[in-house]
Motif scaffolding. Structure first.
Motif, PDB file in Angstrom:
ATOM      1  N   CYS A  17       0.824  -1.201   0.000  1.00  0.00           N
ATOM      2  CA  CYS A  17       0.000   0.000   0.000  1.00  0.00           C
ATOM      3  C   CYS A  17       0.859   1.251   0.000  1.00  0.00           C
ATOM      4  CB  CYS A  17      -0.922  -0.007   1.219  1.00  0.00           C
ATOM      5  SG  CYS A  17      -1.856   1.523   1.448  1.00  0.00           S
ATOM      6  N   GLU A  43      -5.155   4.224  -7.507  1.00  0.00           N
ATOM      7  CA  GLU A  43      -6.094   3.789  -6.472  1.00  0.00           C
ATOM      8  C   GLU A  43      -5.613   2.462  -5.906  1.00  0.00           C
ATOM      9  OE1 GLU A  43     -10.847   2.642  -5.832  1.00  0.00           O
ATOM     10  OE2 GLU A  43     -10.082   3.206  -7.815  1.00  0.00           O
ATOM     11  N   ARG A  45      -6.765  -0.568  -3.094  1.00  0.00           N
ATOM     12  CA  ARG A  45      -7.845  -1.121  -2.266  1.00  0.00           C
ATOM     13  C   ARG A  45      -7.387  -2.420  -1.628  1.00  0.00           C
ATOM     14  NH1 ARG A  45     -13.097   0.667  -2.839  1.00  0.00           N
ATOM     15  NH2 ARG A  45     -13.451   2.261  -4.435  1.00  0.00           N
ATOM     16  N   ALA A  47      -9.157  -5.998   0.179  1.00  0.00           N
ATOM     17  CA  ALA A  47     -10.391  -6.757   0.319  1.00  0.00           C
ATOM     18  C   ALA A  47     -10.114  -8.040   1.074  1.00  0.00           C
ATOM     19  CB  ALA A  47     -10.994  -7.074  -1.052  1.00  0.00           C
ATOM     20  N   LEU A  68     -13.402  -3.126   5.131  1.00  0.00           N
ATOM     21  CA  LEU A  68     -12.427  -2.858   4.079  1.00  0.00           C
ATOM     22  C   LEU A  68     -13.091  -2.522   2.751  1.00  0.00           C
ATOM     23  CD1 LEU A  68      -9.715  -5.583   4.803  1.00  0.00           C
ATOM     24  CD2 LEU A  68      -9.600  -3.135   5.277  1.00  0.00           C
ATOM     25  N   SER A  69     -14.290  -3.028   2.533  1.00  0.00           N
ATOM     26  CA  SER A  69     -14.994  -2.730   1.279  1.00  0.00           C
ATOM     27  C   SER A  69     -15.356  -1.254   1.160  1.00  0.00           C
ATOM     28  CB  SER A  69     -16.253  -3.592   1.162  1.00  0.00           C
ATOM     29  OG  SER A  69     -17.224  -3.197   2.124  1.00  0.00           O
ATOM     30  N   LYS A  70     -15.336  -0.520   2.275  1.00  0.00           N
ATOM     31  CA  LYS A  70     -15.691   0.898   2.268  1.00  0.00           C
ATOM     32  C   LYS A  70     -14.484   1.814   2.088  1.00  0.00           C
ATOM     33  CE  LYS A  70     -19.449  -0.010   5.559  1.00  0.00           C
ATOM     34  NZ  LYS A  70     -19.997   0.323   6.901  1.00  0.00           N
ATOM     35  N   SER A  72     -10.589   3.027   0.523  1.00  0.00           N
ATOM     36  CA  SER A  72      -9.652   3.014  -0.601  1.00  0.00           C
ATOM     37  C   SER A  72      -8.684   4.172  -0.434  1.00  0.00           C
ATOM     38  CB  SER A  72     -10.374   3.115  -1.946  1.00  0.00           C
ATOM     39  OG  SER A  72     -11.082   4.344  -2.040  1.00  0.00           O
ATOM     40  N   LYS A  74      -6.673   6.875  -2.782  1.00  0.00           N
ATOM     41  CA  LYS A  74      -6.621   7.422  -4.129  1.00  0.00           C
ATOM     42  C   LYS A  74      -5.760   8.675  -4.131  1.00  0.00           C
ATOM     43  CE  LYS A  74     -11.387   5.977  -5.191  1.00  0.00           C
ATOM     44  NZ  LYS A  74     -12.711   6.437  -5.699  1.00  0.00           N
ATOM     45  N   GLU A  99     -16.143   6.205  -1.054  1.00  0.00           N
ATOM     46  CA  GLU A  99     -15.845   7.023  -2.232  1.00  0.00           C
ATOM     47  C   GLU A  99     -15.766   8.517  -1.950  1.00  0.00           C
ATOM     48  OE1 GLU A  99     -14.851   5.397  -4.793  1.00  0.00           O
ATOM     49  OE2 GLU A  99     -15.414   3.523  -3.823  1.00  0.00           O
ATOM     50  N   ASP A 382      -3.433  -7.058  -9.052  1.00  0.00           N
ATOM     51  CA  ASP A 382      -4.099  -7.665  -7.893  1.00  0.00           C
ATOM     52  C   ASP A 382      -3.153  -8.693  -7.275  1.00  0.00           C
ATOM     53  OD1 ASP A 382      -6.434  -6.246  -8.369  1.00  0.00           O
ATOM     54  OD2 ASP A 382      -7.339  -7.850  -9.555  1.00  0.00           O
ATOM     55  N   SER A 398      -5.188  -4.464  -4.257  1.00  0.00           N
ATOM     56  CA  SER A 398      -5.390  -4.123  -5.661  1.00  0.00           C
ATOM     57  C   SER A 398      -4.857  -2.729  -5.953  1.00  0.00           C
ATOM     58  CB  SER A 398      -6.881  -4.182  -6.031  1.00  0.00           C
ATOM     59  OG  SER A 398      -7.407  -5.467  -5.807  1.00  0.00           O
TER      60      SER A 398
END
Length: 475
Positions: A17, A43, A45, A47, A68-70, A72, A74, A99, A382, A398
């Motif tokens: 990251c 970006e 992410r 998951a 974690l799905s919420k 990111s 960027k 987002e 990924d 990712s």
């Protein structure tokens, strides 16, 4: 020796990251007008697949999957001469929650100087002098047994580049050429003497070399041995070459062999794959060997297997030798020679009597796709961690980046404060906590509000188990 896989995987994924911004500092610095600047609107992410973990109650996997799905990361990254000591770069972006930009920050890099600026820091900056970084990152390992040395090596790749320049590059220059040739004992001795000089006579080199080797080898418990061996390189040369014959390099049957004294220390195939074998014995009868098996592929990628072994004498063994340590990295369909669209498999394992128990194979899958061969292009990467019990993709990091190339003029000069964060002591830490904890708490409040209760409990348990809360003055 502890073998806690989860924090080591977390350290590795955190490296992935942070690597784009770490490979990016201030003052009266030269401007490299002839070097391109590579830019990326990027970006990152993470998951987690809760179904890929066994139902062992070790963590709130469903909660982590939801949380974690919420999230990111960027932003826009400019980098000139990345992964070198002359790196210049700038990152502007932040943490996004559902987002929306929630915690903006900037990272500015001028060679080995880093500046972090954020609203969470009251729009002020923290300054990091990276010569002190590796030493600083060993402290959590010493006091809390956190694998922060692994994070350090990933976040500061320039340190590895520096060590390659110190040790490998002069050796490569000394042995350059083709066909049969030789290197005199005196030239080898001078090279060994220059390595010893790093050990004995330059305080800056001592710190850099010592802490680099400590971060790299601490987990194996041989960092002090390797460090001290560098201070005795001329003695080691005399062990290999007591008659001062020097090095002879010969080519025969497609194999190039490097012989010091009477010992073949290195050999490699002359063909494209260039498989090699390094063999270094010592006076105690131990043997260090490094072997590669490579095979160049087509668009599906290349195969590479690297094996490092250390064998030591053991009279009770049938062969008279004992495998003290064996590290193996097996990679299939990886992009080594060119740009591929490929799905790679990466497997790491470790065994030997140096370890309390063998490290079971740790498997990753990596997917890489480029929209074009040349810039500008979009790149997707990924990296999947495969859980050993379920054989499913359990954790994914990712990266997506729209990459272009510009000239040096897009890099702007900025002004910052220069109190080195790595000179942290109790007085400075108290001042930082008083000044920044309120603004950081306010900035992270929206993130905390979206965090499931089970995730909060996992974080608290981890912090308590590793004395993190105590170190921050929270009990």
């Amino acid at each position: 020796m502890k073998r806690n896989l989860f924090p080591r995987l977390a350290a590795l994924l955190l490296c992935l990251c942070l690597l784009p911004v770490s490979a990016l500092a201030y003052g009266d610095m030269p401007i490299f007008r002839d070097q391109p600047v590579y830019t990326s609107d990027m970006e990152v992410r993470f998951a987690l697949n809760a179904d890929a973990f066994p139902d062992d109650g070790a963590a709130d996997y469903k909660g982590w999957q939801e949380f974690l799905s919420k999230l990111s990361f960027k932003g826009h990254l400019d980098a000139q001469q990345p992964f070198t000591r002359d790196v210049r770069g700038y990152f502007n972006g932040g943490l996004y929650l559902k987002e929306e930009l929630t915690i903006p920050f900037e990272v500015d890099v001028y060679f080995n100087y880093r500046y972090l600026k954020s609203r969470a820091l009251r729009d002020e900056n923290l300054y990091f002098q990276m010569d002190n970084f590796l030493e600083f990152m060993m402290k959590p390992r010493y006091f809390m047994d956190l694998p922060t040395e692994l994070i350090a090596l990933g976040m500061y790749p320039e340190a590895t580049v520096d060590m390659i320049g110190r040790f490998y590059t002069p050796l490569e220059q000394l042995t350059a050429g083709s066909g049969s040739r030789s290197v005199s004992y005196d030239d080898l001795y001078d090279l060994c003497l220059s390595w010893e000089d790093m050990y004995y006579n330059d305080p800056d080199d001592i710190n850099k070399l010592y802490y680099y080797l400590t971060c790299l080898l601490y987990d194996l418990g041989v960092n002090y041995d390797v460090y001290d061996a560098i201070g005795m390189m001329t003695d080691y040369l005399d062990f290999l070459d007591p008659e001062q014959k020097g090095m002879t390099i010969t080519e025969a049957d497609g194999v190039e062999a490097y012989v010091i004294g009477d010992t073949t220390v290195f050999s490699r195939q002359m063909e494209q794959d260039g498989n090699f074998m390094l063999v270094l014995p010592n006076e105690e009868g131990a043997i260090l060997s490094v072997r590669s098996e490579k095979q160049a592929g087509g668009w599906e990628g290349d195969d590479l297997e690297l094996t490092l072994s250390i064998d030591i004498p053991n009279e009770d063994s049938e062969t008279g030798m004992e495998n003290w340590l064996c590290l193996n990295l097996d990679m299939e369909d990886v992009p080594l020679h060119s740009i591929y669209h490929t799905t790679s498999t990466i497997i790491y394992s470790a065994s030997g009597t140096a370890l309390e128990q063998p490290v079971a194979p740790v498997r990753f899958e990596m997917f890489i796709y480029h929209s074009a061969l040349e810039l500008p292009r979009t790149t997707w990467v990924d990296l999947h961690y495969i859980h050993p019990e379920t054989n499913q993709r359990a954790f994914t990091a990712s990266f997506t980046g729209w990459m272009q190339e510009f000239d040096y003029t897009i890099l702007a000069e900025r002004t910052y404060t220069t109190e080195d964060f790595f000179h942290l002591n109790d007085e400075v830490l108290s001042r930082y906590k008083e000044r920044y904890i309120p603004s950081m708490a306010l900035s992270f409040l929206p993130v905390l509000a979206e965090m499931p209760a089970g995730v909060i409990n996992d974080i608290i348990r981890f912090a308590e188990a590793n004395d993190i809360l105590v170190s921050l003055g929270v009990e």
